[in-house]
Design a protein around this motif. Structure first.
Motif, PDB file in Angstrom:
ATOM      1  N   GLY A   1      26.903  32.447 -34.633  1.00  0.00           N
ATOM      2  CA  GLY A   1      26.197  31.646 -33.635  1.00  0.00           C
ATOM      3  C   GLY A   1      26.972  30.401 -33.240  1.00  0.00           C
ATOM      4  O   GLY A   1      27.021  30.032 -32.067  1.00  0.00           O
ATOM      5  N   ILE A   2      27.610  29.760 -34.219  1.00  0.00           N
ATOM      6  CA  ILE A   2      28.401  28.564 -33.945  1.00  0.00           C
ATOM      7  C   ILE A   2      29.576  28.913 -33.035  1.00  0.00           C
ATOM      8  O   ILE A   2      29.881  28.186 -32.091  1.00  0.00           O
ATOM      9  N   VAL A   3      30.233  30.038 -33.316  1.00  0.00           N
ATOM     10  CA  VAL A   3      31.377  30.471 -32.504  1.00  0.00           C
ATOM     11  C   VAL A   3      30.954  30.682 -31.062  1.00  0.00           C
ATOM     12  O   VAL A   3      31.577  30.157 -30.133  1.00  0.00           O
ATOM     13  N   TRP A   4      29.891  31.441 -30.839  1.00  0.00           N
ATOM     14  CA  TRP A   4      29.476  31.739 -29.461  1.00  0.00           C
ATOM     15  C   TRP A   4      28.979  30.488 -28.753  1.00  0.00           C
ATOM     16  O   TRP A   4      29.180  30.328 -27.547  1.00  0.00           O
ATOM     17  N   GLN A   5      28.345  29.565 -29.484  1.00  0.00           N
ATOM     18  CA  GLN A   5      27.920  28.298 -28.872  1.00  0.00           C
ATOM     19  C   GLN A   5      29.127  27.458 -28.454  1.00  0.00           C
ATOM     20  O   GLN A   5      29.117  26.832 -27.398  1.00  0.00           O
ATOM     21  N   PHE A   6      30.177  27.471 -29.283  1.00  0.00           N
ATOM     22  CA  PHE A   6      31.394  26.743 -28.930  1.00  0.00           C
ATOM     23  C   PHE A   6      32.041  27.351 -27.687  1.00  0.00           C
ATOM     24  O   PHE A   6      32.462  26.631 -26.781  1.00  0.00           O
ATOM     25  N   LEU A   7      32.116  28.674 -27.632  1.00  0.00           N
ATOM     26  CA  LEU A   7      32.730  29.330 -26.476  1.00  0.00           C
ATOM     27  C   LEU A   7      31.961  29.017 -25.198  1.00  0.00           C
ATOM     28  O   LEU A   7      32.541  28.922 -24.118  1.00  0.00           O
ATOM     29  N   LYS A   8      30.661  28.818 -25.342  1.00  0.00           N
ATOM     30  CA  LYS A   8      29.827  28.453 -24.201  1.00  0.00           C
ATOM     31  C   LYS A   8      30.232  27.080 -23.649  1.00  0.00           C
ATOM     32  O   LYS A   8      30.079  26.811 -22.466  1.00  0.00           O
ATOM     33  N   LYS A   9      30.801  26.213 -24.499  1.00  0.00           N
ATOM     34  CA  LYS A   9      31.157  24.847 -24.112  1.00  0.00           C
ATOM     35  C   LYS A   9      32.587  24.709 -23.591  1.00  0.00           C
ATOM     36  O   LYS A   9      33.026  23.603 -23.273  1.00  0.00           O
ATOM     37  N   LEU A  10      33.328  25.793 -23.472  1.00  0.00           N
ATOM     38  CA  LEU A  10      34.728  25.691 -23.059  1.00  0.00           C
ATOM     39  C   LEU A  10      34.887  25.056 -21.684  1.00  0.00           C
ATOM     40  O   LEU A  10      35.822  24.279 -21.458  1.00  0.00           O
ATOM     41  N   ASP A  11      33.989  25.357 -20.756  1.00  0.00           N
ATOM     42  CA  ASP A  11      34.062  24.740 -19.431  1.00  0.00           C
ATOM     43  C   ASP A  11      33.904  23.218 -19.530  1.00  0.00           C
ATOM     44  O   ASP A  11      34.588  22.468 -18.837  1.00  0.00           O
ATOM     45  N   THR A  12      33.014  22.781 -20.404  1.00  0.00           N
ATOM     46  CA  THR A  12      32.811  21.342 -20.616  1.00  0.00           C
ATOM     47  C   THR A  12      34.077  20.708 -21.169  1.00  0.00           C
ATOM     48  O   THR A  12      34.481  19.628 -20.727  1.00  0.00           O
ATOM     49  N   LEU A  13      34.730  21.372 -22.111  1.00  0.00           N
ATOM     50  CA  LEU A  13      35.953  20.817 -22.704  1.00  0.00           C
ATOM     51  C   LEU A  13      37.094  20.690 -21.692  1.00  0.00           C
ATOM     52  O   LEU A  13      38.000  19.887 -21.880  1.00  0.00           O
ATOM     53  N   ARG A  14      37.053  21.470 -20.639  1.00  0.00           N
ATOM     54  CA  ARG A  14      38.096  21.410 -19.607  1.00  0.00           C
ATOM     55  C   ARG A  14      37.806  20.359 -18.530  1.00  0.00           C
ATOM     56  O   ARG A  14      38.672  20.057 -17.721  1.00  0.00           O
ATOM     57  N   ARG A  15      36.609  19.818 -18.521  1.00  0.00           N
ATOM     58  CA  ARG A  15      36.232  18.862 -17.467  1.00  0.00           C
ATOM     59  C   ARG A  15      37.142  17.636 -17.492  1.00  0.00           C
ATOM     60  O   ARG A  15      37.332  17.021 -18.544  1.00  0.00           O
ATOM     61  N   PRO A  16      37.699  17.257 -16.347  1.00  0.00           N
ATOM     62  CA  PRO A  16      38.605  16.107 -16.316  1.00  0.00           C
ATOM     63  C   PRO A  16      37.907  14.770 -16.587  1.00  0.00           C
ATOM     64  O   PRO A  16      38.542  13.818 -17.016  1.00  0.00           O
ATOM     65  N   ASP A  17      36.585  14.700 -16.369  1.00  0.00           N
ATOM     66  CA  ASP A  17      35.876  13.440 -16.594  1.00  0.00           C
ATOM     67  C   ASP A  17      35.421  13.264 -18.046  1.00  0.00           C
ATOM     68  O   ASP A  17      34.886  12.224 -18.400  1.00  0.00           O
ATOM     69  N   LEU A  18      35.678  14.269 -18.899  1.00  0.00           N
ATOM     70  CA  LEU A  18      35.333  14.149 -20.315  1.00  0.00           C
ATOM     71  C   LEU A  18      36.407  13.316 -21.001  1.00  0.00           C
ATOM     72  O   LEU A  18      37.603  13.607 -20.888  1.00  0.00           O
ATOM     73  N   HIS A  19      35.988  12.291 -21.702  1.00  0.00           N
ATOM     74  CA  HIS A  19      36.937  11.419 -22.390  1.00  0.00           C
ATOM     75  C   HIS A  19      37.722  12.235 -23.430  1.00  0.00           C
ATOM     76  O   HIS A  19      37.150  13.070 -24.123  1.00  0.00           O
ATOM     77  N   ASN A  20      39.025  11.977 -23.515  1.00  0.00           N
ATOM     78  CA  ASN A  20      39.888  12.747 -24.425  1.00  0.00           C
ATOM     79  C   ASN A  20      39.401  12.708 -25.864  1.00  0.00           C
ATOM     80  O   ASN A  20      39.442  13.725 -26.562  1.00  0.00           O
ATOM     81  N   LEU A  21      38.942  11.550 -26.333  1.00  0.00           N
ATOM     82  CA  LEU A  21      38.462  11.448 -27.706  1.00  0.00           C
ATOM     83  C   LEU A  21      37.241  12.338 -27.916  1.00  0.00           C
ATOM     84  O   LEU A  21      37.147  13.039 -28.927  1.00  0.00           O
ATOM     85  N   LYS A  22      36.332  12.343 -26.961  1.00  0.00           N
ATOM     86  CA  LYS A  22      35.137  13.200 -27.048  1.00  0.00           C
ATOM     87  C   LYS A  22      35.545  14.673 -27.099  1.00  0.00           C
ATOM     88  O   LYS A  22      35.017  15.459 -27.889  1.00  0.00           O
ATOM     89  N   ARG A  23      36.510  15.054 -26.262  1.00  0.00           N
ATOM     90  CA  ARG A  23      37.010  16.433 -26.222  1.00  0.00           C
ATOM     91  C   ARG A  23      37.591  16.823 -27.589  1.00  0.00           C
ATOM     92  O   ARG A  23      37.295  17.882 -28.129  1.00  0.00           O
ATOM     93  N   GLU A  24      38.407  15.958 -28.140  1.00  0.00           N
ATOM     94  CA  GLU A  24      39.037  16.246 -29.430  1.00  0.00           C
ATOM     95  C   GLU A  24      38.005  16.320 -30.550  1.00  0.00           C
ATOM     96  O   GLU A  24      38.087  17.190 -31.417  1.00  0.00           O
ATOM     97  N   VAL A  25      37.021  15.426 -30.528  1.00  0.00           N
ATOM     98  CA  VAL A  25      35.962  15.443 -31.545  1.00  0.00           C
ATOM     99  C   VAL A  25      35.160  16.742 -31.455  1.00  0.00           C
ATOM    100  O   VAL A  25      34.845  17.357 -32.484  1.00  0.00           O
ATOM    101  N   MET A  26      34.844  17.178 -30.248  1.00  0.00           N
ATOM    102  CA  MET A  26      34.099  18.435 -30.072  1.00  0.00           C
ATOM    103  C   MET A  26      34.902  19.620 -30.620  1.00  0.00           C
ATOM    104  O   MET A  26      34.349  20.503 -31.277  1.00  0.00           O
ATOM    105  N   PHE A  27      36.201  19.633 -30.356  1.00  0.00           N
ATOM    106  CA  PHE A  27      37.040  20.728 -30.819  1.00  0.00           C
ATOM    107  C   PHE A  27      37.158  20.711 -32.345  1.00  0.00           C
ATOM    108  O   PHE A  27      36.989  21.743 -33.001  1.00  0.00           O
ATOM    109  N   ILE A  28      37.404  19.553 -32.922  1.00  0.00           N
ATOM    110  CA  ILE A  28      37.531  19.449 -34.373  1.00  0.00           C
ATOM    111  C   ILE A  28      36.213  19.796 -35.056  1.00  0.00           C
ATOM    112  O   ILE A  28      36.195  20.468 -36.088  1.00  0.00           O
ATOM    113  N   ASP A  29      35.101  19.388 -34.467  1.00  0.00           N
ATOM    114  CA  ASP A  29      33.786  19.740 -35.015  1.00  0.00           C
ATOM    115  C   ASP A  29      33.623  21.259 -35.078  1.00  0.00           C
ATOM    116  O   ASP A  29      33.129  21.799 -36.067  1.00  0.00           O
TER     117      ASP A  29
END
Length: 135
Positions: free
Chosen positions: A63-91
């Motif tokens: 479930g965690i894997v599929w939920q993360f894959l659902k967020k890939l579009d969010t991680l690519r958003r240019p307005d997402l702060h880099n630190l937030k993106r990295e924290v989401m990925f590391i989480d």
């Protein structure tokens, strides 16, 4: 829904099996992120600073894997702060099995064929998963 590792192993053994997953939008996002330069995650290349999880079973983290894959579009958003993106990925890395974390790292760096040698961009185009001229 099968685990990501199971699906990738199945496709690595027989590339035409990817057609069975054509309707899985989360898997499609994963494959686009792993293979298409236009979908690459804006994250630093190479190893990520994370603490591996001790969970051994992909069933427990499915479930965690599929939920993360659902967020890939969010991680690519240019307005997402880099630190937030990295924290989401590391989480995500810290809450899946070691194998799944390695798959995510290869997805991020677009080096998935190093662990699934039969799943190449050329093979995916050849079987019609990605259109001709995809990069």
């Amino acid at each position: 829904m099968d685990t990501l590792g199971f699906i990738l192993n199945e496709i690595n053994a027989d590339i035409s099996k990817i057609k069975e997953h054509a309707g899985n939008n989360y898997f499609r996002k994963f494959m686009e992120t792993a293979y298409l330069k236009s979908h690459r995650l804006p994250l630093p290349e190479g190893p990520a600073p994370y603490t591996p999880c001790n969970i051994e079973s992909e069933i427990q983290t499915k479930g965690i894997v599929w939920q993360f894959l659902k967020k890939l579009d969010t991680l690519r958003r240019p307005d997402l702060h880099n630190l937030k993106r990295e924290v989401m990925f590391i989480d995500a890395l810290e809450n899946v099995t070691k194998k799944e974390a390695q798959i995510f790292l290869h997805m991020k760096d677009q080096t998935l064929p190093s662990i699934y040698p039969n799943i190449t961009l050329g093979a995916l185009i050849e079987v019609g998963y990605f259109p001709q001229g995809s990069v």
